[in-house]
Design a protein around this motif. Structure first.
Motif, mmCIF file in Angstrom:
data_model
loop_
_atom_site.group_PDB
_atom_site.id
_atom_site.type_symbol
_atom_site.label_atom_id
_atom_site.label_comp_id
_atom_site.label_asym_id
_atom_site.label_seq_id
_atom_site.Cartn_x
_atom_site.Cartn_y
_atom_site.Cartn_z
ATOM 1 N N TRP A 87 0.841 -1.030 -0.120
ATOM 2 C CA TRP A 87 -0.150 -0.038 0.090
ATOM 3 C C TRP A 87 0.970 1.340 -0.095
ATOM 4 O O TRP A 87 0.607 2.334 -0.749
ATOM 5 C CB TRP A 87 -0.957 0.010 1.235
ATOM 6 C CG TRP A 87 -2.110 -0.989 1.122
ATOM 7 C CD1 TRP A 87 -2.410 -2.283 1.619
ATOM 8 C CD2 TRP A 87 -3.124 -0.800 0.111
ATOM 9 N NE1 TRP A 87 -3.281 -2.726 1.206
ATOM 10 C CE2 TRP A 87 -4.023 -2.146 0.207
ATOM 11 C CE3 TRP A 87 -3.630 0.077 -0.716
ATOM 12 C CZ2 TRP A 87 -5.011 -2.146 -0.641
ATOM 13 C CZ3 TRP A 87 -4.516 -0.169 -1.662
ATOM 14 C CH2 TRP A 87 -5.398 -1.357 -1.243
ATOM 15 N N ILE A 129 -0.902 -5.453 -1.243
ATOM 16 C CA ILE A 129 -2.220 -5.432 -1.726
ATOM 17 C C ILE A 129 -2.899 -6.674 -2.101
ATOM 18 O O ILE A 129 -3.979 -7.023 -2.044
ATOM 19 C CB ILE A 129 -2.184 -4.556 -2.877
ATOM 20 C CG1 ILE A 129 -1.748 -3.347 -2.630
ATOM 21 C CG2 ILE A 129 -3.252 -4.439 -3.684
ATOM 22 C CD1 ILE A 129 -1.284 -2.213 -4.028
ATOM 23 N N TRP A 161 -8.497 6.175 1.647
ATOM 24 C CA TRP A 161 -7.994 5.030 1.125
ATOM 25 C C TRP A 161 -8.655 4.583 -0.099
ATOM 26 O O TRP A 161 -7.955 4.126 -0.821
ATOM 27 C CB TRP A 161 -8.264 3.956 2.331
ATOM 28 C CG TRP A 161 -7.557 2.508 1.874
ATOM 29 C CD1 TRP A 161 -6.399 2.193 1.698
ATOM 30 C CD2 TRP A 161 -8.507 1.366 1.795
ATOM 31 N NE1 TRP A 161 -6.543 0.793 1.287
ATOM 32 C CE2 TRP A 161 -7.559 0.357 1.583
ATOM 33 C CE3 TRP A 161 -9.924 1.133 2.239
ATOM 34 C CZ2 TRP A 161 -7.999 -1.245 1.354
ATOM 35 C CZ3 TRP A 161 -10.431 -0.138 1.988
ATOM 36 C CH2 TRP A 161 -9.321 -1.339 1.353
ATOM 37 N N CYS A 176 -7.250 -4.737 -6.769
ATOM 38 C CA CYS A 176 -7.784 -3.440 -6.255
ATOM 39 C C CYS A 176 -9.364 -3.689 -6.539
ATOM 40 O O CYS A 176 -10.277 -3.028 -5.959
ATOM 41 C CB CYS A 176 -7.246 -2.255 -6.896
ATOM 42 S SG CYS A 176 -5.474 -1.934 -6.133
#
Length: 360
Positions: A87, A129, A161, A176
């Motif tokens: 991240w 991630i 975020w 994502c």
């Protein structure tokens, strides 16, 4: 990434980082490190040509060092040395990628975003991630609750975020997409809506105290915000980094923008017109305000000598608009001096003005 010092000073002419040889083709090529390729470095390999025993080893070594220096410079600038796939790395990409939405927001908002994203990076920066799932996200939320974080803080944390998750989707990080779907299904409660507002009696008392303490620009700013329901930035403006602002008032690398200036007023100071800063990109038409309805404000404006009616309306003795936070600090000081409710905030002047208009 670890390389010999000769990568930078050429002290070892034989040093050839990244050099590879294809025996089936009898030729040489350079290859980027896996870490840099994962981080998005555009060149995976580079054909060097030649073959064993051609006498060009030193030239190939120099070429390898040059390519490796370029790769390392890119990596350090792009990721700031952060582990690709984490991240922290994606937050760095959000700030640095050429087409990131970060570059479309105004300079002050950029500063605010950097401040908001810093605690996020500190908390989850080292997390991959690809290893972020529902359980991990739920633990983040639970940990903040156990640490006494307010609903407002948690909501704001997840909102910022989400900006990073969105950028990850744009640059092709498939994980994502999964994370966005998980976040959409999670409930992050919003903070209870504040019911606070400043009453006319409170505003009159605060303005009177500001006058007593000889703070005329504070009194004027409060009245303008209250009577015309204006955001603070549309009254007294703000200072932002000057690098992205052309012209205007600048001081010590900062530029002043968005506040009231005398050219927005007519010659007799009977009205002024203002384009709202928050929507100036989409709503370019100015709103006009009649000062005949607020004789106290007009009298205060007329009390300013005509020769000084140029540039910003609210200026400090230095001749420049006060720095960011000046009016907020002064408002809180006046509230304390008058022993008014401590939770009263300067932003409540606008909601108080709205209430005034709704019942008048």
């Amino acid at each position: 990434m670890r390389f010999k010092p000769s990568l930078w000073d050429d002290s070892d002419p034989d040093y050839a980082p990244g050099l590879r040889y294809r025996s089936n083709r009898d030729n040489y090529f350079w290859r980027a490190t896996d870490k840099c390729k994962k981080a998005g470095f555009g060149m995976s390999t580079y054909e060097l040509g030649g073959s064993k025993g051609d006498g060009l080893d030193l030239e190939r070594a120099a070429h390898c060092r040059a390519l490796t220096r370029e790769m390392v410079d890119w990596y350090e600038g792009k990721t700031q040395g952060k582990e690709p796939g984490t991240w922290a790395w994606l937050i760095g990409r959000y700030f640095s990628d050429e087409f990131s939405s970060y570059h479309d927001i105004d300079p002050q908002t950029q500063i605010d975003y950097r401040k908001a994203l810093k605690p996020i990076e500190n908390a989850i920066g080292e997390v991959l991630i690809s290893e972020t799932d529902f359980v991990r996200i739920a633990k983040w939320k639970k940990l903040m609750q156990e640490n006494g974080r307010s609903a407002h803080y948690i909501k704001k944390w997840f909102t910022h975020w989400r900006l990073i998750v969105s950028h990850g989707i744009k640059i092709g990080i498939e994980d994502c997409l999964k994370i966005k779907a998980i976040r959409t299904e999670m409930r992050i409660p919003s903070a209870p809506r504040r019911e606070g507002y400043a009453t006319r009696e409170q505003i009159e008392a605060i303005v009177a105290e500001a006058d007593r303490q000889e703070r005329p620009i504070v009194a004027l700013a409060i009245l303008l915000r209250f009577e015309f329901m204006l955001r603070g930035v549309d009254v007294h403006g703000k200072w932002v980094p000057a690098a992205k602002i052309g012209g205007g008032i600048q001081h010590n690398g900062q530029a002043w923008v968005d506040g009231l200036t005398w050219d927005m007023f007519d010659s007799d100071v009977t009205q002024f017109s203002k384009v709202f800063s928050k929507t100036k990109k989409t709503l370019t038409e100015a709103t006009t305000y009649d000062l005949a309805l607020t004789p106290d404000i007009r009298a205060r404006l007329l009390a300013i000598p005509r020769e000084k009616r140029t540039g910003p309306v609210l200026v400090a003795p230095s001749g420049l608009p006060p720095k960011n936070g000046f009016f907020t600090r002064n408002f809180k000081r006046l509230v304390r001096d008058l022993k008014l409710p401590d939770e009263l905030q300067i932003r409540d002047t606008r909601s108080g003005g709205a209430l005034k208009h709704s019942i008048s």
